[in-house]
Design an enzyme around this catalytic site. Sequence first.
Site, mmCIF file in Angstrom:
data_model
loop_
_atom_site.group_PDB
_atom_site.id
_atom_site.type_symbol
_atom_site.label_atom_id
_atom_site.label_comp_id
_atom_site.label_asym_id
_atom_site.label_seq_id
_atom_site.Cartn_x
_atom_site.Cartn_y
_atom_site.Cartn_z
ATOM 1 N N LEU A 175 43.361 42.054 75.672
ATOM 2 C CA LEU A 175 43.012 40.705 76.107
ATOM 3 C C LEU A 175 42.331 39.985 74.946
ATOM 4 C CD1 LEU A 175 41.396 41.493 79.599
ATOM 5 C CD2 LEU A 175 43.662 40.508 79.215
ATOM 6 N N HIS A 176 42.764 38.766 74.685
ATOM 7 C CA HIS A 176 42.095 38.006 73.617
ATOM 8 C C HIS A 176 42.119 36.500 73.836
ATOM 9 C CE1 HIS A 176 46.224 37.328 72.277
ATOM 10 N NE2 HIS A 176 45.770 36.374 71.482
ATOM 11 N N ARG A 177 42.945 36.004 74.752
ATOM 12 C CA ARG A 177 43.060 34.559 74.913
ATOM 13 C C ARG A 177 41.780 33.974 75.507
ATOM 14 N NH1 ARG A 177 47.523 32.838 73.100
ATOM 15 N NH2 ARG A 177 49.289 34.246 72.962
#
Length: 367
Positions: free
Chosen positions: A208-210
Amino acid sequence: MKITIVAGARPNFIKIAPIIRAIEEKQQEGANISYRLVHTGQHYDKNLSDTFFEELNIPLPDANLEVKSGSQSVQTAAIMVAFEQELLENPCDLVLVVGDVNSTMACAIVAKKMNIKVAHVEAGIRSGDMTMPEEINRIVTDSITDYFFTTSTTASENLLHHGANPNNIHFVGNVMIDTLYQNLSRIAPPAFWDDFQLSANDYIVLTLHRPANVDEEQSLIRLLEGIDKLAAGKKIIFPIHPRTKAILGQQQLHTENILFTEPQGYLNFMFLVKNSLAVITDSGGISEETTVLGIPCFTMRNNTERPETQTIGTNTLVGTTVENLEKVFGDFIKNGSKKAGIPELWDGKASERIIGILLNTFQQQLK
């Protein structure tokens, strides 16, 4: 032919490795081609940057602009200022940019303002989501690019729709897949493989990075706790970005299955993906690699700039809520993965095609 190759962030390093390899092969054949590698410093954490140069046998950059972090505007401006000076001191015939990060757009703009040709590798991909900084970077870069290298016919059609010269659009395949094929024999289990008692096809990889998923502490906690519940006892390996880790801080998570690790190098991460039961991600690029590896991928987004990974490959868009993910993932656990294939020209030879086209174009211009 002098090419300046720009890399700034983790996905860029994976994409430039086979391009450099293709250039060096042409040099050995006696071709008139050279390159200068510029690292903008957009990703500067060792696990997000240096590791990739070491593992993928990328030569050390000729220059590191060391721009580091900042807001979208601050970082883009810093890259532009530093890259202008770089080009003034080291003139070239062509600037080659890859992907859709801030470095891609910033360096393309600087090159064009200095009347230097620009080649964009992975041109034409579109999500249609203007809230994504990457979408803006793609559109701006492609609006001033001279030579477009696309991963799919859909991307080529997108460029035609926006008025690009068809003679300058080249469907060559996917350089990310070049890197994957070139390194499959070298992938290796991470140090924690035995400590976590992992075994093939019995764990899930999570990335996850957004900003929409990780920037707000409480929503991130709810998301992680929801994903933890759907795992049905399977371990979930979550290489957590330093920024996401800082957002979580010292918060107490009520999870049983998620195992947090440091960001992984390419060889360890691809081993984890190749041997996983499935991948849950909000990344676009990972869905390309899972498609080639035949690993089910569940992308927590409402859109994708890589539709071929969904129509042909193993990727499934599940929206942005845990409820949607639970339903789709539950169906997968019950019924198994969908039939999938590998998109056209994802054969490990995209970089060879790109350099061949650029050399031929340059030679034609000299006549």
